[in-house]
Scaffold this active site. Structure first.
Site, PDB file in Angstrom:
ATOM      1  N   GLU A  83     -39.193 -21.885 -23.102  1.00 54.66           N
ATOM      2  CA  GLU A  83     -38.349 -21.635 -24.292  1.00 54.66           C
ATOM      3  C   GLU A  83     -38.806 -21.517 -25.586  1.00 54.66           C
ATOM      4  O   GLU A  83     -39.747 -22.157 -26.125  1.00 54.66           O
ATOM      5  CB  GLU A  83     -37.622 -23.019 -24.175  1.00 54.66           C
ATOM      6  CG  GLU A  83     -36.163 -23.160 -25.330  1.00 54.66           C
ATOM      7  CD  GLU A  83     -35.489 -24.307 -25.299  1.00 54.66           C
ATOM      8  OE1 GLU A  83     -35.502 -24.939 -24.223  1.00 54.66           O
ATOM      9  OE2 GLU A  83     -34.885 -24.647 -26.549  1.00 54.66           O
ATOM     10  N   LYS A 266     -32.303 -34.029 -24.847  1.00 55.07           N
ATOM     11  CA  LYS A 266     -32.814 -32.860 -24.284  1.00 55.07           C
ATOM     12  C   LYS A 266     -33.954 -32.262 -25.262  1.00 55.07           C
ATOM     13  O   LYS A 266     -34.905 -31.752 -24.952  1.00 55.07           O
ATOM     14  CB  LYS A 266     -31.731 -31.752 -24.017  1.00 55.07           C
ATOM     15  CG  LYS A 266     -32.199 -30.458 -23.306  1.00 55.07           C
ATOM     16  CD  LYS A 266     -32.933 -29.454 -24.154  1.00 55.07           C
ATOM     17  CE  LYS A 266     -33.299 -28.194 -23.297  1.00 55.07           C
ATOM     18  NZ  LYS A 266     -33.865 -27.088 -24.336  1.00 55.07           N
ATOM     19  N   ASP A 282     -46.148 -35.194 -13.083  1.00 53.23           N
ATOM     20  CA  ASP A 282     -44.853 -34.981 -12.479  1.00 53.23           C
ATOM     21  C   ASP A 282     -43.602 -35.280 -13.362  1.00 53.23           C
ATOM     22  O   ASP A 282     -43.309 -36.240 -13.783  1.00 53.23           O
ATOM     23  CB  ASP A 282     -44.733 -36.102 -11.284  1.00 53.23           C
ATOM     24  CG  ASP A 282     -43.662 -35.863 -10.537  1.00 53.23           C
ATOM     25  OD1 ASP A 282     -42.554 -35.511 -10.914  1.00 53.23           O
ATOM     26  OD2 ASP A 282     -43.473 -36.624  -9.526  1.00 53.23           O
ATOM     27  N   HIS A 380     -34.307 -19.917 -34.005  1.00 52.45           N
ATOM     28  CA  HIS A 380     -34.193 -19.548 -32.685  1.00 52.45           C
ATOM     29  C   HIS A 380     -34.403 -18.166 -32.449  1.00 52.45           C
ATOM     30  O   HIS A 380     -34.644 -17.549 -31.499  1.00 52.45           O
ATOM     31  CB  HIS A 380     -33.160 -20.463 -31.986  1.00 52.45           C
ATOM     32  CG  HIS A 380     -33.521 -21.243 -30.980  1.00 52.45           C
ATOM     33  ND1 HIS A 380     -33.733 -21.316 -29.718  1.00 52.45           N
ATOM     34  CD2 HIS A 380     -33.627 -22.722 -31.181  1.00 52.45           C
ATOM     35  CE1 HIS A 380     -33.964 -22.247 -29.276  1.00 52.45           C
ATOM     36  NE2 HIS A 380     -34.219 -23.382 -29.980  1.00 52.45           N
TER      37      HIS A 380
HETATM   38  P1  NDP Z   1     -52.835 -39.288  -5.836  1.00 58.78           P
HETATM   39  O1  NDP Z   1     -52.123 -39.473  -4.452  1.00 58.78           O
HETATM   40  O2  NDP Z   1     -53.393 -38.063  -5.891  1.00 58.78           O
HETATM   41  O3  NDP Z   1     -53.715 -40.612  -6.011  1.00 58.78           O
HETATM   42  C1  NDP Z   1     -54.716 -40.757  -6.968  1.00 58.78           C
HETATM   43  C2  NDP Z   1     -55.936 -41.189  -6.479  1.00 58.78           C
HETATM   44  O4  NDP Z   1     -56.940 -40.348  -7.254  1.00 58.78           O
HETATM   45  C3  NDP Z   1     -56.192 -42.404  -6.180  1.00 58.78           C
HETATM   46  O5  NDP Z   1     -55.652 -42.852  -4.739  1.00 58.78           O
HETATM   47  C4  NDP Z   1     -57.607 -42.605  -6.128  1.00 58.78           C
HETATM   48  O6  NDP Z   1     -58.156 -42.338  -4.633  1.00 58.78           O
HETATM   49  C5  NDP Z   1     -58.194 -41.496  -7.028  1.00 58.78           C
HETATM   50  N1  NDP Z   1     -58.698 -41.898  -8.319  1.00 58.78           N
HETATM   51  C6  NDP Z   1     -59.921 -41.385  -8.638  1.00 58.78           C
HETATM   52  N2  NDP Z   1     -60.082 -41.999  -9.789  1.00 58.78           N
HETATM   53  C7  NDP Z   1     -59.140 -42.682 -10.315  1.00 58.78           C
HETATM   54  C8  NDP Z   1     -58.957 -43.838 -11.334  1.00 58.78           C
HETATM   55  N3  NDP Z   1     -59.882 -44.104 -12.174  1.00 58.78           N
HETATM   56  N4  NDP Z   1     -57.737 -44.466 -11.207  1.00 58.78           N
HETATM   57  C9  NDP Z   1     -56.906 -44.399 -10.201  1.00 58.78           C
HETATM   58  N5  NDP Z   1     -57.138 -43.395  -9.044  1.00 58.78           N
HETATM   59  C10 NDP Z   1     -58.153 -42.926  -9.065  1.00 58.78           C
HETATM   60  O7  NDP Z   1     -51.850 -39.476  -6.974  1.00 58.78           O
HETATM   61  P2  NDP Z   1     -50.728 -40.700  -7.194  1.00 58.78           P
HETATM   62  O8  NDP Z   1     -51.062 -41.712  -6.292  1.00 58.78           O
HETATM   63  O9  NDP Z   1     -50.995 -41.021  -8.656  1.00 58.78           O
HETATM   64  O10 NDP Z   1     -49.259 -39.823  -6.952  1.00 58.78           O
HETATM   65  C11 NDP Z   1     -48.985 -39.082  -8.014  1.00 58.78           C
HETATM   66  C12 NDP Z   1     -48.394 -37.996  -7.283  1.00 58.78           C
HETATM   67  O11 NDP Z   1     -47.599 -38.432  -6.194  1.00 58.78           O
HETATM   68  C13 NDP Z   1     -47.752 -36.806  -7.901  1.00 58.78           C
HETATM   69  O12 NDP Z   1     -48.000 -35.609  -7.455  1.00 58.78           O
HETATM   70  C14 NDP Z   1     -46.348 -36.940  -7.682  1.00 58.78           C
HETATM   71  O13 NDP Z   1     -45.541 -35.498  -7.861  1.00 58.78           O
HETATM   72  C15 NDP Z   1     -46.232 -37.373  -6.087  1.00 58.78           C
HETATM   73  N6  NDP Z   1     -45.238 -38.194  -5.476  1.00 58.78           N
HETATM   74  C16 NDP Z   1     -44.059 -38.629  -6.461  1.00 58.78           C
HETATM   75  C17 NDP Z   1     -42.936 -39.382  -5.920  1.00 58.78           C
HETATM   76  C18 NDP Z   1     -41.882 -39.861  -6.962  1.00 58.78           C
HETATM   77  O14 NDP Z   1     -42.253 -39.912  -8.179  1.00 58.78           O
HETATM   78  N7  NDP Z   1     -41.045 -40.615  -6.337  1.00 58.78           N
HETATM   79  C19 NDP Z   1     -43.006 -39.679  -4.422  1.00 58.78           C
HETATM   80  C20 NDP Z   1     -44.084 -39.100  -3.853  1.00 58.78           C
HETATM   81  C21 NDP Z   1     -45.177 -38.371  -4.208  1.00 58.78           C
HETATM   82  P3  NDP Z   1     -59.417 -43.194  -4.343  1.00 58.78           P
HETATM   83  O15 NDP Z   1     -59.379 -44.699  -5.018  1.00 58.78           O
HETATM   84  O16 NDP Z   1     -58.983 -43.251  -2.813  1.00 58.78           O
HETATM   85  O17 NDP Z   1     -60.643 -42.368  -4.387  1.00 58.78           O
END
Ligand code: NDP
Length: 424
Positions: A83, A266, A282, A380
């Protein structure tokens, strides 16, 4: 960062902009090459693994909002948005707000909420008691389902029990509060909820119907405030006092009238979503939470508040649920998101929350100020003219030439843009 190099950024051509960012220390040499080579796009091999039925990339313009001073720190803010006017408005607002000391922010702890909702619970009162005395066991099972987040210092911290009896049948919902550290945490929380559901079924005698995070992230909130000196508000025929009072009145209208409130909010989301998208977060989650929060009184209302302080200056506040992460999702995969985090100086999730809520407040100030003075179309239309010129087929220098003539034409539309282009 030497932001003096970024003065009049909007007047520079594309190459000059990249050079200025390099000189200012906002981007590295490698990043500047990537930008010059237009290589912010996802590689096919990566996109293909991110979603299903992938057939290509859909790009958005990626720009930078300037002049942000947030908690005494200068910030150049990446925004991905189609936009026109949004980035210009954010930069303009940030400049005025910086002159009054900039944005002050506050964030809560980053606690996400997971829900397990059970149906057919034979005795709700007994089930509530049974869950309560097993709090520690539930938290332990949640953490066992995702042990790595515990190692990082986070994990499931507390539970809350809710009986949903507004309608028949009654449902029992167990909330688990999870510290997801630097991640937004949807996948972490979902894994935990699926992990504890069988135990909750056993403890309550019910059947788990839903096992997922709540996107209403009321335990992960960010607030930005700013104070704008009244003298800085004067424009054209309007004194600073008049502009201030009209902004306060316009916000009152958005508080009491949902039809106005949705448009008001908005405008807030123009800024919020653009930064959320640019940083690979997200935006559906942030938008859903924000609009739910706007309805927390039972009526959809303005998300921002504008008031005057004892000195007569304008004081703005915005509080939003802010479920964003500094890691996870597409953040470390998408080249645009990676660059956005670099430009922001690799902020922590809390720092990112502070930036995004400040941009939302700036955007709202710019929009309401324009509305209650010159009207929104003046700013705009210049950019809209350029979009029409491009739609009509103008390229390179033709775009500005067509846009300039279009602004003077009696009807600013695609047909006129095509006529002007043909004449050129
Ligand atoms: P991820 O699944 O990518 O998990 C993040 C991973 O990053 C952790 O599990 C951890 O893995 C790793 N990590 C590395 N450094 C850190 C840190 N300092 N702190 C925390 N984690 C760290 O992402 P999210 O769990 O955040 O989920 C977000 C995603 O889920 C978005 O893409 C979203 O669109 C999607 N989503 C959203 C939904 C909703 O909003 N309703 C439903 C389903 C999915 P490890 O500790 O194992 O190394």
């Amino acid at each position: 960062m030497d932001t003096s190099q970024l003065a009049k950024f909007y007047k520079k051509d594309f190459q000059e902009k990249i050079q200025a960012l390099l000189d200012a220390g906002v981007i590295s040499k490698e990043d500047s090459q990537a930008l010059l080579n237009e290589s912010l796009n996802l590689e096919k091999g990566i996109g293909n693994h991110m979603i299903e039925n992938y057939i290509g990339n859909y790009s958005l313009p990626f720009g930078l909002a300037m002049n942000f001073l947030i908690d005494d720190k200068e910030v150049v803010v990446p925004m991905a948005i189609e936009e026109p006017s949004v980035i210009a408005a954010a930069s303009f607002a940030a400049k005025i707000i910086s002159s009054g000391g900039g944005f002050s922010t506050a964030v809560t702890e980053r606690t996400m909420i997971g829900q397990v909702t059970l149906k057919n619970v034979p005795n709700i009162d007994e089930a509530v008691k049974s869950v309560k005395i097993r709090t520690e066991a539930i938290l332990q099972r949640a953490n066992e389902a995702h042990p790595s987040i515990v190692k990082r210092g986070g994990g499931a911290k507390d539970i809350e029990i809710r009986v949903l009896d507004e309608e028949t049948p009654t449902y029992l919902t167990i909330h688990v509060h999870v510290d997801t550290q630097e991640a937004m945490g949807a996948n972490i929380v979902n894994t935990m909820m699926e992990g504890i559901a069988p135990y909750l079924e056993e403890v309550t005698g019910g059947t788990a119907l839903l096992r997922i995070l709540s996107n209403y992230t009321t335990e992960c909130m960010a607030t930005a405030t700013c104070t704008i000196p009244v003298r800085k508000l004067a424009t054209g025929d309007y004194s600073g006092e008049v502009v201030r009072d009209r902004i306060i009145e316009a916000t009152q209208v958005a508080r009491i009238d949902p039809y106005r409130a949705v448009t008001h909010n908005k405008g807030v989301m123009n800024g919020v979503d653009a930064v959320v998208i640019a940083t690979g977060n997200d935006w559906r989650a942030v938008s859903a939470a924000s609009h739910a929060y706007a309805s927390r009184s039972g009526q959809y209302r303005s998300l921002t508040k504008w008031d005057k302080n004892d000195a007569g200056d304008l004081v703005g506040t915005l509080t939003l649920p802010m479920p964003v992460g500094a890691v996870g999702g597409s953040i470390s995969i998408h080249p645009g998101a990676k660059l956005a985090h670099k430009i922001l100086g690799q902020p922590t999730a809390k720092e990112l929350e502070r930036i995004i809520v400040s941009v939302g407040l700036a955007q709202n100030f710019a929009a309401v100020r324009a509305l209650i003075t010159d009207g929104i179309q003046k700013g705009h239309m210049g950019l809209h003219a350029r979009s029409l010129a491009i739609s009509a087929g103008a390229t390179g220098e033709q775009v500005q030439q067509v846009a300039d003539q279009l602004k003077k034409a009696p009807h600013m539309n695609l047909a006129t843009a095509k006529e002007i282009l043909e004449q050129l």
